[in-house]
Design a protein around this motif. Structure first.
Motif, PDB file in Angstrom:
ATOM      1  N   SER A   1     -12.651   3.942 -13.481  1.00  0.00           N
ATOM      2  CA  SER A   1     -11.920   5.132 -13.136  1.00  0.00           C
ATOM      3  C   SER A   1     -11.903   6.216 -14.856  1.00  0.00           C
ATOM      4  O   SER A   1     -11.667   5.314 -15.702  1.00  0.00           O
ATOM      5  CB  SER A   1     -10.386   4.805 -12.997  1.00  0.00           C
ATOM      6  OG  SER A   1     -10.240   4.537 -11.697  1.00  0.00           O
TER       7      SER A   1
ATOM      8  N   GLU B   1     -14.735   1.868  -7.468  1.00  0.00           N
ATOM      9  CA  GLU B   1     -14.140   2.211  -8.590  1.00  0.00           C
ATOM     10  C   GLU B   1     -13.022   1.300  -8.894  1.00  0.00           C
ATOM     11  O   GLU B   1     -12.032   0.984  -8.059  1.00  0.00           O
ATOM     12  CB  GLU B   1     -13.732   3.684  -8.277  1.00  0.00           C
ATOM     13  CG  GLU B   1     -13.023   4.055  -9.560  1.00  0.00           C
ATOM     14  CD  GLU B   1     -12.436   5.682  -9.307  1.00  0.00           C
ATOM     15  OE1 GLU B   1     -13.170   6.458  -8.405  1.00  0.00           O
ATOM     16  OE2 GLU B   1     -11.588   6.146  -9.966  1.00  0.00           O
ATOM     17  N   GLY B   2     -12.847   0.805 -10.160  1.00  0.00           N
ATOM     18  CA  GLY B   2     -11.620  -0.060 -10.767  1.00  0.00           C
ATOM     19  C   GLY B   2     -10.970   0.878 -11.602  1.00  0.00           C
ATOM     20  O   GLY B   2     -11.588   1.658 -12.319  1.00  0.00           O
ATOM     21  N   ASP B   3      -9.611   0.528 -11.825  1.00  0.00           N
ATOM     22  CA  ASP B   3      -9.042   1.059 -12.771  1.00  0.00           C
ATOM     23  C   ASP B   3      -8.274   0.018 -13.672  1.00  0.00           C
ATOM     24  O   ASP B   3      -8.766   0.017 -14.867  1.00  0.00           O
ATOM     25  CB  ASP B   3      -7.753   2.147 -12.013  1.00  0.00           C
ATOM     26  CG  ASP B   3      -7.121   2.837 -13.012  1.00  0.00           C
ATOM     27  OD1 ASP B   3      -6.902   2.735 -14.245  1.00  0.00           O
ATOM     28  OD2 ASP B   3      -5.970   3.596 -12.290  1.00  0.00           O
TER      29      ASP B   3
ATOM     30  N   ASP C   1      -8.226  -4.302  -4.209  1.00  0.00           N
ATOM     31  CA  ASP C   1      -7.468  -3.559  -3.505  1.00  0.00           C
ATOM     32  C   ASP C   1      -7.916  -3.583  -1.977  1.00  0.00           C
ATOM     33  O   ASP C   1      -9.082  -3.662  -1.808  1.00  0.00           O
ATOM     34  CB  ASP C   1      -6.782  -2.414  -3.839  1.00  0.00           C
ATOM     35  CG  ASP C   1      -8.020  -1.351  -4.204  1.00  0.00           C
ATOM     36  OD1 ASP C   1      -8.422  -0.537  -3.251  1.00  0.00           O
ATOM     37  OD2 ASP C   1      -8.579  -1.654  -5.139  1.00  0.00           O
ATOM     38  N   ALA C   2      -7.081  -3.320  -1.234  1.00  0.00           N
ATOM     39  CA  ALA C   2      -7.346  -3.343   0.407  1.00  0.00           C
ATOM     40  C   ALA C   2      -8.399  -2.121   0.766  1.00  0.00           C
ATOM     41  O   ALA C   2      -9.284  -2.244   1.394  1.00  0.00           O
ATOM     42  CB  ALA C   2      -6.044  -3.103   1.220  1.00  0.00           C
ATOM     43  N   ARG C   3      -8.358  -1.134   0.111  1.00  0.00           N
ATOM     44  CA  ARG C   3      -9.259  -0.043   0.345  1.00  0.00           C
ATOM     45  C   ARG C   3     -10.496  -0.344  -0.079  1.00  0.00           C
ATOM     46  O   ARG C   3     -11.468  -0.010   0.497  1.00  0.00           O
ATOM     47  CB  ARG C   3      -8.650   1.424  -0.432  1.00  0.00           C
ATOM     48  CG  ARG C   3      -9.132   2.506   0.419  1.00  0.00           C
ATOM     49  CD  ARG C   3      -8.224   3.624  -0.712  1.00  0.00           C
ATOM     50  NE  ARG C   3      -6.934   3.861  -0.168  1.00  0.00           N
ATOM     51  CZ  ARG C   3      -6.733   4.227   1.031  1.00  0.00           C
ATOM     52  NH1 ARG C   3      -7.539   5.475   1.596  1.00  0.00           N
ATOM     53  NH2 ARG C   3      -5.347   4.724   1.368  1.00  0.00           N
ATOM     54  N   THR C   4     -10.860  -1.057  -1.262  1.00  0.00           N
ATOM     55  CA  THR C   4     -11.922  -1.367  -1.752  1.00  0.00           C
ATOM     56  C   THR C   4     -12.671  -2.363  -0.924  1.00  0.00           C
ATOM     57  O   THR C   4     -13.826  -2.403  -0.633  1.00  0.00           O
ATOM     58  CB  THR C   4     -11.764  -1.768  -3.278  1.00  0.00           C
ATOM     59  OG1 THR C   4     -11.237  -0.704  -4.121  1.00  0.00           O
ATOM     60  CG2 THR C   4     -13.296  -2.038  -3.611  1.00  0.00           C
ATOM     61  N   LYS C   5     -11.856  -3.167  -0.385  1.00  0.00           N
ATOM     62  CA  LYS C   5     -12.435  -4.281   0.211  1.00  0.00           C
ATOM     63  C   LYS C   5     -12.794  -3.705   1.853  1.00  0.00           C
ATOM     64  O   LYS C   5     -13.789  -4.091   2.174  1.00  0.00           O
ATOM     65  CB  LYS C   5     -11.028  -5.360   0.852  1.00  0.00           C
ATOM     66  CG  LYS C   5     -10.780  -6.192  -0.146  1.00  0.00           C
ATOM     67  CD  LYS C   5      -9.779  -6.931   0.065  1.00  0.00           C
ATOM     68  CE  LYS C   5      -9.247  -8.116  -0.873  1.00  0.00           C
ATOM     69  NZ  LYS C   5      -8.215  -8.899  -0.484  1.00  0.00           N
TER      70      LYS C   5
ATOM     71  N   ARG D   1     -14.110  -0.769   2.189  1.00  0.00           N
ATOM     72  CA  ARG D   1     -15.618  -0.095   1.570  1.00  0.00           C
ATOM     73  C   ARG D   1     -16.499  -1.153   1.418  1.00  0.00           C
ATOM     74  O   ARG D   1     -17.872  -1.139   1.835  1.00  0.00           O
ATOM     75  CB  ARG D   1     -15.391   0.377   0.544  1.00  0.00           C
ATOM     76  CG  ARG D   1     -14.757   1.803   0.486  1.00  0.00           C
ATOM     77  CD  ARG D   1     -14.165   2.403  -0.544  1.00  0.00           C
ATOM     78  NE  ARG D   1     -15.335   2.530  -1.671  1.00  0.00           N
ATOM     79  CZ  ARG D   1     -16.080   3.595  -1.577  1.00  0.00           C
ATOM     80  NH1 ARG D   1     -15.768   4.643  -0.537  1.00  0.00           N
ATOM     81  NH2 ARG D   1     -17.137   3.859  -2.390  1.00  0.00           N
TER      82      ARG D   1
END
Ligand code: SF4
Lengths: 261, 325
Positions: free
Chosen positions: B279, B302-304, B310-314, B316
């Motif tokens: 990010s 994207e990591g911050d 996180d669940a959303r990245t999982k 994807r």
């Protein structure tokens, strides 16, 4: 009977069909209420109380939704969310090559499908801009219904912030300047279009299938058609697309098994 | 022996030759149990929210440590945020030494930078040459770990990542690091082959997520190529140290990286690429170029802040792997 469940972050969509895929029952529940009223905790995970739902004997449950690792419905087959959406769109439209745009409560997804297969996708990350939640906020600022908001796409006022929170003060600024509901609403709808445009253009097809709760309204569909000059198809059940995809997955599997035997 | 912090890979042969210990600040930051607290501490000190988490973590790592009072900061070829990082560290009383990789890979300019570092640290080319020779065999062993990862399939993507990325400072002690490499290689001889079906390449800066590789494996995929980490380890051992750092792709233009990536995709039989972006990092822009130039499916994640995926990245990742099946 087959049951497809799409556990979204804000609502749970449920579709029940017979084994030939004919839709018998559909419903959209608010997520928290669904868990409270129809979910029972079991040591292996969550059990859906089909009796309480009053939908008769279910032979197979297929689920998808927000983070498949967080879903734990006892006895259900779980499939990845984007796959469910692609399958649902293929099943509902009969198309094999298209770009799917799904705008839901908190997420937006764009999936490119070629020869019935998902070949690329994009999702909005960590931000609820360009989603149902943003539209709801803006509608309440304008003191109109979502339905009313989604009627207008002409002469949009200029709004720069797509942030669900900051967007409010910008919109109020425009109200104070004296613009009417049609231009203000069109402006809100246009910010959504601007947000999804880069995702759509990078994964574009001749036909765009538009699903999710936001597809129930007219304005954004019109904006995409006018600005991108593509055909936009909204299937019969845009909001249930993911749940329908779950059922489609089961039907496909059954067909494959039958062909093998 | 004093310890010198580094903000990314620099010619550590020079630091070692001067009798000092290189410390890759990134590694200290990310292995800290309270890594996310370090980011918050930098924000409390006044770092903006919309600045990369790595930079904030590095800042706090140096400010909190009581044995790093000198930092070599890469001012060209890594991150422009490093300029302000240096300045805020100076403000906190830390001495900083700039090092710049010439954008156009100019040999003379790179040599000049190395000359200056040699002078600043009080050593000479002869001593540097000895260290370079000493590290050669070690670099070759780490390259062997990489080969075992993709060719023999006996090393996991995470172990590969860890050994490669550790080469930026050899964990501060090349001898004990070499011992660990030897032990690992010996152990690997008896290791069973990994049999995950999907072969991934990981490009971009090392992830700030702590469990990314485990998650891939859990989902039936494995990383057989770590682009930047492998570059940190410098698999191309050449006689001339200046040339070695010229062959190192990371600090120069993106097109050189793409050549390297393309070759490895073919060689390693890679099904899909994970492009990790941070990010608020300018390197996010380069995603456009990778998508245009590489012809395998790419998932950009994207990591911050440091922490678990996180669940959303999982979601994807799941969908991407499903697509590659
Ligand atoms: S990830 Fe990007 S912004 Fe962060 S330190 Fe690295 S180069 Fe700089």
């Amino acid at each position: 009977m087959l049951c497809g469940i799409d556990l979204g972050s804000r609502s749970v969509k449920l579709v029940i069909t017979d084994t030939a895929g004919k839709i018998e029952f559909t419903n959209v529940f608010e997520t928290v209420r669904f868990y409270r009223e129809y979910g029972k905790r079991h040591q292996d995970g969550l059990v859906v109380d089909f009796e309480a739902l009053g939908v008769g004997q279910i032979s197979e449950v297929i689920a998808t939704g927000y983070g498949r690792n967080t879903i734990d419905i006892v006895g259900a087959t779980v499939i990845p969310e984007l796959k469910a959406h692609a399958l649902g769109a293929i099943w509902q439209t009969g198309l094999t090559d298209f770009t799917l745009l799904d705008l839901g409560g908190q997420d937006s997804k764009v999936i490119k499908v070629r020869k019935r297969k998902m070949v690329d996708f994009a999702t909005n990350d960590k931000c609820a801009a360009s989603t149902g939640r943003y539209l709801e906020n803006m509608a309440s600022v304008l003191d109109i219904s979502l339905e009313e908001l989604s009627r207008y796409s002409d002469n949009p006022v200029e709004l720069n912030s797509t942030c669900a929170i900051f967007g409010e003060s910008e919109l109020i600024g425009r109200i104070v300047e004296g613009y009417g509901i049609p231009e203000l609403s069109a402006g809100v709808n246009y910010t959504i279009y601007k947000r999804i445009k880069p995702m759509l253009t990078s994964l574009i097809s001749d036909t765009i299938v538009f699903t999710g709760g936001v597809a129930l309204g007219q304005a954004i569909r019109r904006l995409i058609e006018q600005e991108l000059k593509r055909e936009v198809v909204v299937p019969q059940h845009p909001q249930l697309n993911g749940a329908i995809g779950c059922v489609a997955h089961a039907l496909e599997k059954r067909e494959q098994n039958a062909a093998r035997n | 022996m004093s310890r010198i912090g580094i903000t990314t890979t620099v010619p550590i042969e020079i630091i070692l030759a001067s009798g000092q210990v290189p410390v890759d600040l990134n590694n200290i930051f990310i292995t800290d149990k309270e890594a996310s607290k370090l980011v918050e501490a930098a924000e409390d000190a006044g770092y903006p929210r919309n600045i990369c988490g790595w930079i904030k973590g590095l800042y706090s790592t140096v400010v909190n440590s009581n044995d790093i009072d000198k930092v070599i900061a890469v001012t060209q070829g890594d991150c422009s945020n490093t300029h302000a990082l240096m300045e805020t560290l100076e403000l906190a009383g830390v001495q900083t030494l700039p090092f710049a990789y010439p954008f156009d890979r100019d040999y003379d300019l790179l040599k000049l930078q190395m000359d200056k570092l040699i002078a600043a640290l009080g050593t000479d080319w002869e001593a540097v040459g000895k260290v370079t020779n000493r590290l050669k065999s070690l670099r070759q062993k780490v390259a062997e770990i990489d080969r075992l990862t993709w060719q023999e399939n006996t090393v996991s993507g995470f172990d590969n990542h860890l050994f490669q990325v550790s080469c930026s400072d050899f964990d501060g002690d090349a001898d004990s690091f070499e011992q660990r490499v030897d032990e690992f290689l010996a152990k690997t001889q008896a290791a069973a082959e990994f049999n995950e079906n999907i072969r991934l390449g990981f490009i971009g800066v090392p992830p700030i997520f702590t469990d990314l590789y485990t998650y891939f494996e859990q989902m039936g995929a494995r990383v057989v190529f770590n682009e930047v980490q492998r570059q940190f380890a410098m698999p191309n051992v050449v006689e001339d140290l200046v040339e070695q750092y010229r062959l190192y792709t990371y600090p120069y233009g993106v097109f050189g990286r793409i050549q390297d990536i393309q070759a490895e995709i073919e060689k390693r039989n890679i099904d899909g690429i994970i492009h990790y972006v941070q990010s608020f990092c300018f390197r996010q822009i380069e995603d456009m170029i990778f998508r245009e130039k590489l012809d395998v499916p790419i998932l950009t994640i994207e990591g911050d802040k440091p922490g678990r995926v996180d669940a959303r990245t999982k979601l994807r990742i799941d969908s991407f792997l499903e697509m590659l099946k």
